[in-house]
Design a protein around this motif. Structure first.
Motif, PDB file in Angstrom:
ATOM      1  N   HIS A  50      41.417  31.996  38.515  1.00  0.00           N
ATOM      2  CA  HIS A  50      41.517  31.456  37.160  1.00  0.00           C
ATOM      3  C   HIS A  50      40.497  30.349  36.891  1.00  0.00           C
ATOM      4  O   HIS A  50      40.599  29.622  35.908  1.00  0.00           O
ATOM      5  CB  HIS A  50      42.955  31.016  36.889  1.00  0.00           C
ATOM      6  CG  HIS A  50      43.882  32.205  36.895  1.00  0.00           C
ATOM      7  ND1 HIS A  50      43.887  33.129  35.876  1.00  0.00           N
ATOM      8  CD2 HIS A  50      44.753  32.661  37.815  1.00  0.00           C
ATOM      9  CE1 HIS A  50      44.749  34.103  36.174  1.00  0.00           C
ATOM     10  NE2 HIS A  50      45.286  33.845  37.338  1.00  0.00           N
ATOM     11  N   GLY A  51      39.529  30.222  37.793  1.00  0.00           N
ATOM     12  CA  GLY A  51      38.425  29.300  37.558  1.00  0.00           C
ATOM     13  C   GLY A  51      38.769  27.844  37.826  1.00  0.00           C
ATOM     14  O   GLY A  51      37.997  26.951  37.476  1.00  0.00           O
ATOM     15  N   GLY A  52      39.932  27.585  38.493  1.00  0.00           N
ATOM     16  CA  GLY A  52      40.375  26.212  38.700  1.00  0.00           C
ATOM     17  C   GLY A  52      39.984  25.604  40.031  1.00  0.00           C
ATOM     18  O   GLY A  52      40.340  24.466  40.319  1.00  0.00           O
ATOM     19  N   HIS A  53      39.257  26.357  40.869  1.00  0.00           N
ATOM     20  CA  HIS A  53      38.877  25.823  42.182  1.00  0.00           C
ATOM     21  C   HIS A  53      37.533  25.105  42.074  1.00  0.00           C
ATOM     22  O   HIS A  53      36.608  25.608  41.438  1.00  0.00           O
ATOM     23  CB  HIS A  53      38.803  26.961  43.206  1.00  0.00           C
ATOM     24  CG  HIS A  53      38.762  26.474  44.622  1.00  0.00           C
ATOM     25  ND1 HIS A  53      37.614  25.996  45.206  1.00  0.00           N
ATOM     26  CD2 HIS A  53      39.739  26.357  45.553  1.00  0.00           C
ATOM     27  CE1 HIS A  53      37.893  25.618  46.447  1.00  0.00           C
ATOM     28  NE2 HIS A  53      39.170  25.825  46.674  1.00  0.00           N
ATOM     29  N   PRO A  54      37.408  23.910  42.685  1.00  0.00           N
ATOM     30  CA  PRO A  54      36.169  23.146  42.486  1.00  0.00           C
ATOM     31  C   PRO A  54      34.907  23.810  43.027  1.00  0.00           C
ATOM     32  O   PRO A  54      33.824  23.623  42.464  1.00  0.00           O
ATOM     33  CB  PRO A  54      36.440  21.817  43.212  1.00  0.00           C
ATOM     34  CG  PRO A  54      37.605  22.072  44.114  1.00  0.00           C
ATOM     35  CD  PRO A  54      38.397  23.165  43.484  1.00  0.00           C
ATOM     36  N   PHE A  55      35.009  24.576  44.126  1.00  0.00           N
ATOM     37  CA  PHE A  55      33.778  25.079  44.774  1.00  0.00           C
ATOM     38  C   PHE A  55      33.589  26.583  44.686  1.00  0.00           C
ATOM     39  O   PHE A  55      32.551  27.088  45.093  1.00  0.00           O
ATOM     40  CB  PHE A  55      33.761  24.690  46.258  1.00  0.00           C
ATOM     41  CG  PHE A  55      34.037  23.250  46.503  1.00  0.00           C
ATOM     42  CD1 PHE A  55      33.209  22.282  45.960  1.00  0.00           C
ATOM     43  CD2 PHE A  55      35.123  22.852  47.261  1.00  0.00           C
ATOM     44  CE1 PHE A  55      33.460  20.943  46.171  1.00  0.00           C
ATOM     45  CE2 PHE A  55      35.381  21.517  47.478  1.00  0.00           C
ATOM     46  CZ  PHE A  55      34.551  20.552  46.934  1.00  0.00           C
TER      47      PHE A  55
END
Ligand SMILES: [Zn+2]
Ligand SMILES: [Zn+2]
Length: 336
Positions: A50-55
């Motif tokens: 969902h595009g919420g991971h920093p890397f």
């Protein structure tokens, strides 16, 4: 050329299964070719999706919880043979830095973990360092073997609380996959009284089944209840408040959940009464060997924990199911 099918996060929230042609290249020194079998889906995969991971952002091939069969080994490889069943450690550590030399490859920076900054395991063929393959007995079913990664997380977490006195009366906050795995790991490795705090009644029932003496909803702990150690598997501000105020003087709070940002702690009471705040981040190789031994001899049970298994073609449905609150561990069967 070999046809390899794989799971691809094509865009935020979008999961596809696709076939690619990969060139046949000789294996690099120290590597093995594997046929991935079962892939576990975890909360961190959903963050990436969902595009919420920093890397790690789509597009990418996800996956870090894998059981596999070894199908080819480079000539110099020893200790891993063709036909072996193995769980693959997703931490692609450099092997040379201070942390790696100290036997703590989980602290290697920058972290290169399969499915995040290293190629993910959600594919039908893959090449990995032989050192990352932990061989399991042939008697251990491959779906249960895929559960070795979450068990290794729990084994590592408990290694942060090595003092038996700290395990006399424990509080575990959160009974999702990892919380339930920690409860069972505590029972396997020896712990006194075990209290679990979890809002979902079905997960509280599971916590009792896996060895919790008491399982309560948030807000239902007695006002003066205090614990020799607290493991916070949620790492929200509210759970960290509970953990840091409920731990007895001299006891540790282990942060096992992944916090979404900075948190406040009551530093004066922690300083004066030597309450220690510890982190647990992934695992070291020996944790996998412990996890495999527990799974192989039945000390650690996966019944009730593996809730669903999907085929590779149904990968999109698998990730949807994994996001449902009543799922525990969802597996994708990668092999046909
Ligand atoms: Zn995971
Ligand atoms: Zn390193």
């Amino acid at each position: 050329m070999t046809t390899v099918s794989r799971i691809l996060f094509t865009a935020p929230g979008e999961v596809a299964t696709e076939a690619t042609e990969e060139p046949d290249a000789p294996l690099p020194t120290g590597h093995v070719r594997i046929a991935p079998q079962y892939l576990g889906i975890c909360g961190s995969d959903l963050h990436v999706l969902h595009g919420g991971h920093p890397f790690a952002k789509p597009p990418l091939v996800p996956g870090h919880e894998l059981s596999a069969v070894v199908v080819e080994t480079a000539p110099d490889v020893t200790g891993v043979a063709v036909g072996d069943r193995a769980v693959i450690d997703p931490i692609m550590a450099c092997g040379a830095c201070r942390a790696c030399r100290a036997g703590r490859p989980n602290l290697c920076e920058p972290p290169r973990v399969a499915g995040f900054r290293a190629p993910g395991f959600g594919r039908t063929s893959h090449v990995v360092p032989a050192a990352n393959a932990h061989v399991a007995p042939a008697s251990l079913p491959l779906d249960r073997l895929a559960f070795a990664e979450p068990v290794a997380c729990a084994v590592h977490c408990l290694s942060r609380v090595p003092n038996p006195a700290d395990r006399e009366d424990l509080l575990v906050i959160g009974a999702g996959t990892i919380g339930l795995t920690i409860v069972q790991a505590l029972r396997v490795s020896g712990a006194g009284r075990l209290t679990v705090q979890e809002p979902d009644p079905a997960k509280r029932d599971l916590a009792r089944r896996f060895g919790a003496d008491v399982a309560v909803a948030p807000g239902d702990l007695p006002e003066d209840a205090a614990y020799t150690a607290v493991i916070d598997v949620v790492a929200a501000q509210a759970t960290l408040d509970e953990a840091t105020t409920r731990v007895l003087p001299g006891g540790p709070v282990v942060v096992m959940g992944v916090p979404s940002g900075p948190r406040e702690v009551p530093l004066p009471s922690m300083q004066r009464f030597e309450r220690d705040l510890l982190g647990s981040g992934m695992y070291v190789p020996g944790d996998f060997d412990t996890a495999i031994a527990w799974l192989a001899d039945g000390r650690f049970r996966t019944d009730g924990l593996i809730t669903d298994t999907f085929s590779l073609r149904e990968a999109a449905a698998a990730y949807r199911r994994a996001a449902a609150p009543d799922s525990i561990k969802v597996l994708v069967r990668l092999a046909e």
